[in-house]
Write an enzyme that holds these catalytic residues in place. Structure first.
Site, short mmCIF file in Angstrom:
data_model
loop_
_atom_site.label_atom_id
_atom_site.label_comp_id
_atom_site.label_asym_id
_atom_site.label_seq_id
_atom_site.Cartn_x
_atom_site.Cartn_y
_atom_site.Cartn_z
N THR A 174 9.71 -14.04 -3.59
CA THR A 174 8.89 -13.28 -4.55
C THR A 174 7.42 -13.64 -4.43
O THR A 174 6.56 -12.84 -4.77
CB THR A 174 9.33 -13.58 -5.99
OG1 THR A 174 9.16 -14.99 -6.22
CG2 THR A 174 10.78 -13.21 -6.22
N LYS B 8 1.88 -15.80 -11.93
CA LYS B 8 0.80 -15.99 -10.96
C LYS B 8 1.45 -15.89 -9.59
O LYS B 8 2.64 -16.17 -9.44
CB LYS B 8 0.13 -17.36 -11.14
CG LYS B 8 1.02 -18.55 -10.80
CD LYS B 8 0.23 -19.83 -10.72
CE LYS B 8 1.08 -21.01 -10.27
NZ LYS B 8 2.12 -21.43 -11.22
N MET C 140 5.83 -15.61 -6.25
CA MET C 140 5.28 -15.65 -7.61
C MET C 140 5.96 -16.79 -8.35
O MET C 140 7.03 -17.24 -7.97
CB MET C 140 5.64 -14.36 -8.35
CG MET C 140 4.79 -13.17 -8.01
SD MET C 140 5.19 -11.81 -9.13
CE MET C 140 6.56 -11.05 -8.32
N ASP D 284 3.69 -22.75 10.73
CA ASP D 284 3.29 -22.19 9.46
C ASP D 284 1.93 -22.76 9.10
O ASP D 284 1.46 -23.73 9.69
CB ASP D 284 4.35 -22.31 8.37
CG ASP D 284 4.55 -23.73 7.91
OD1 ASP D 284 4.13 -24.63 8.64
OD2 ASP D 284 5.14 -23.91 6.84
N SER E 48 9.35 -18.70 -5.59
CA SER E 48 10.17 -18.60 -4.39
C SER E 48 9.35 -17.93 -3.31
O SER E 48 8.45 -17.14 -3.59
CB SER E 48 11.46 -17.81 -4.65
OG SER E 48 11.21 -16.43 -4.49
#
Ligand SMILES: Nc1ncnc2c1ncn2[C@@H]1O[C@H](COP(=O)(O)OP(=O)(O)OP(=O)(O)O)[C@@H](O)[C@H]1O
Ligand SMILES: [K+]
Ligand SMILES: [Mg+2]
Length: 688
Positions: A383, A398, A385, A308, A380
């Site tokens: 999402t 945001k 956001m 990642d 999360s």
């Protein structure tokens, strides 16, 4: 990359217990697990009987025969002991480590907080999952858990070997704590997540003690090969028997057994498990705990590495650098919205946004009221956001560009014309743009700055030369991803990925027959860590990630997967090299001994006796002694591993075949000749 703790190699203590272990492992119940050495043990018992009753098989009765049989029996016993010693010594280092770990497990009592607020003391081994405990300065954390309140420094050195204490707090990547570590300042309220006896420390101890060590698939396959070879050579020697009778050569049964032992692959049979244990141990020396030998082995076969971005390729302490308002929006309004959106955001990103907003003099007079009255919308990975719903109904958000964009479009809003340009500016710097929205109005962009770790390009280059493909998976937008991917030098990237996308990438690669490795630390990484052939979790990460992975890096350094891959390759290569050496040895021994043995009855064989060994007896004893001492001589290679240089697999194979194959053929001739020169005269003197 430095390993934090180097443990000394072989101490006197380890030596003593290894010698003892060599004798203990003679137990046939244990030996039978290693078929090649088990054949040697049966041979030993047989020859021992022949030493006591020389005429058991009709060989005759002379005292010479008794002496000869006794000598063969002794050499066979020594062969067994050498093989057992190799395994014991490989286990030795782990045993010493277990002693240290067990000392860590001395916690007896825990302060449990009951739901009515009262505290009771409980035995640590009576704690159940979900119990809430309070641990104060100087106290030991009774079992694995998640911090739910408080902030404290914790000494994790018994587990990580790292003496500097680490900060533990609720939320984010530093919320999981390990049983057996000590709180060195302040206090923590912890929710217990493991049952007694199943903690990380317990698992580590069990692993290192070998309780859960199983034969790996490769070891099983190799064992099958070794057993087949053993059967073939057994047949060869058995058919030799009538032939020698026909040729009028009398060969004592002990010689035939000695011949079998010389020819079957005892070298690799004796070293095989030591090689596996040493491989796992080398990973441990690197402060990585492998849950199985299979995991280490798989890492040697890795074709694709999934990494990642944030925290692996970049440092990951993304800090808010700048607020970029949309045309027509006042900067202070953007700052205020960004501040609001982060008031309840536990992530490091959220905290850095708060501090930048405060630095830029955001109006924070009503902070307490807002925190108390608004509803938290936590970040999360699903999402992508975060934000809050205020009491008056205002929704502050945001998040990633595409997430906020989709949200606005769904609400029927047109996107501000210059939004894409702002996102582009941040992304082309390799930064993460977070778009801020009040209700559905987009106000601007927060620039989260991140830095690519130095030296990665060279390391990915190294991986490429090993034939390993690297793919970066990130939740960030495609442009940021592309910028970072280019800077770091990965082979490919996947942007705007959600947790399930990581699994899909892994499955996709696996469906093409590839072996996949990945690193991760979050709960959302857990499914992908479980799906990957090699999943390495960070010790600082969540317990879910650690549970799903088959390796845990105690130093929480995701790029260490590169070293693990090297160690895995080295393990596979060492096993291959010593197998080649062992089999080449056996073949060479065949040609060294048979002519010497048969030349008594078949004078033509003299021409083949190129080694000019003293006598048939000396030839067979020399070969048998060589067969025994080659095992301890190779222990250092089994333990340290053959040197690994990154190059194409086929080139590597050729090189190894040359070194270990040719070496394996030549060494016995030299070794047997040297031993024969020493024992030849002795055997002549004693008339053997
Ligand atoms: N605290 C936060 N609040 C709102 N949005 C966030 C926050 N942190 C990250 N994001 C957004 O969500 C995206 C996904 O975050 P996530 O941590 O899952 O992945 P990432 O860190 O970008 O990539 P990686 O998978 O490489 O770690 C980020 O790229 C960013 O746009
Ligand atoms: K052998
Ligand atoms: Mg992340």
């Amino acid at each position: 990359m430095e390993t934090t703790s180097k443990k000394s190699l072989i101490t006197g203590e380890v030596m003593k217990s290894s010698i003892l272990g060599a004798f203990k492992k003679l137990n046939p119940v244990y030996m039978v697990k290693n078929p090649v050495m088990f054949v040697v043990e049966i041979g030993f018992i047989f020859v021992l009987l022949l030493a006591i009753f020389p005429n058991l098989m009709g060989d005759g009765t002379g005292s010479h025969l008794r002496l000869y049989n006794s000598i063969v029996a002794v050499i066979l016993l020594v062969t067994l002991l050498f093989a057992n010693f190799a395994e014991s010594i490989a286990e030795g280092r782990g045993k010493a480590q277990v002693q240290t770990l067990k000392k860590t497990k001395t916690v007896t009592e825990a302060r449990v907080l009951l739901s009515d607020g009262t505290q009771i003391m409980k035995q640590a081994n009576e704690l159940v999952k979900g119990d809430i405990v309070i641990v104060r300065t100087g106290e030991v954390i009774p079992n694995d858990g998640e911090v739910i309140e408080g902030i404290a420094t914790v000494d994790e050195s018994p587990i990580t070997g790292e003496s500097a204490p680490v900060v533990k707090e609720r939320g984010g990547d530093f919320s999981s704590v390990t049983g057996g570590t000590t709180v060195t300042s302040d206090w923590l309220k912890i929710e217990i997540t493991s049952l007694p006896g199943e903690s990380f420390l317990d698992k580590m101890i069990a692993l290192i003690e070998g309780a859960s060590r199983k034969k790996t698939p490769n070891e099983i396959a190799l064992n099958t090969l070794l057993v087949s070879l053993t059967i073939i050579f057994l047949l060869v020697v058995v058919t030799l028997y009538p032939m020698t009778t026909y040729l009028n050569v009398t060969i004592p049964v002990a010689t035939l057994i000695a011949l079998i032992v010389c020819l079957i692959p005892t070298t690799i049979g004796g070293l095989l498990s030591a090689i596996g244990i040493a491989g796992m141990d080398r990973v441990t020396q690197f402060n990585v705990i492998a849950m199985s030998g299979k995991a280490v082995e798989a890492s040697g076969d890795v074709d694709t590495l999934i990494l990642d971005k944030t925290g692996t390729i970049t440092y990951g302490n993304r800090m808010a650098e700048e607020f970029k308002p949309i045309k027509g929006v006042k900067e202070i309004d953007l700052i205020r919205a960004a501040w609001l959106s982060s008031l309840k955001d536990d992530t490091p990103e959220g905290k850095s946004i708060l501090s930048l907003a405060v630095k830029l003099n955001v109006d924070s007079t009503d902070e307490k009221r807002i925190v108390e009255t608004s509803e938290d919308i936590p970040f999360s990975a699903q999402t992508r956001m975060s934000g809050l719903d205020m009491q008056d109904g205002t929704k502050i958000r945001k998040g990633a560009y595409d997430s906020i964009k989709d949200r606005s479009i769904a609400a029927g809003r047109a996107l501000p014309k210059d939004l894409e340009e702002l996102v582009h500016q941040v992304s082309s710097l390799g930064g993460t743009p977070l778009v801020v929205a009040e209700d559905d109005h987009i106000l601007g962009v927060i620039y989260l700055k991140d830095i690519v770790k130095p030296g990665l390009k060279e390391r990915f280059e190294l991986l490429r030369s090993m034939g390993i493909k690297t793919i970066m998976c990130t939740g960030d937008n495609p442009l940021t991803a592309a910028t970072i991917a280019k800077e770091a030098g990965v082979d490919g990237f996947i942007a705007e990925s959600k947790p399930e996308d990581k699994i899909n990438v892994i499955k996709e690669e696996q469906s093409q027959g590839k072996i996949v490795a990945m690193t991760g630390d979050g709960t959302n990484d857990a499914p992908a860590l479980a799906q990957a052939n090699v999943g390495m979790a960070m010790n600082s990460g969540t317990n879910a990630a650690k549970e799903a992975a088959n390796m845990v890096d105690l130093d929480s350094n995701p790029t260490k997967i590169i070293e693990v891959v090297e160690i895995g390759k080295q393990l596979l290569m060492t096993r291959g090299a010593l197998t080649t050496f062992s089999i080449a040895n056996d073949v060479a021994k065949y040609f060294a001994i048979i002519p010497a043995m048969l030349m008594v009855g078949v004078p033509e064989m003299r021409a083949l006796n190129i080694m000019h060994l003293n006598s048939p007896t000396s030839a067979i004893l020399s070969a048998l002694i060589f067969n025994a001492i080659i095992i301890p001589l190779l222990i250092p290679i089994a333990m340290k591993g053959v040197q690994y240089k990154p190059m194409a697999a086929s080139k590597l194979l050729n090189q190894n075949l040359l070194v270990y194959g040719l070496g394996g053929i030549i060494t016995p001739f030299v070794g047997i000749k040297l031993i024969d020169m020493i024992i030849g005269p002795i055997s002549q003197m004693t008339g053997l």
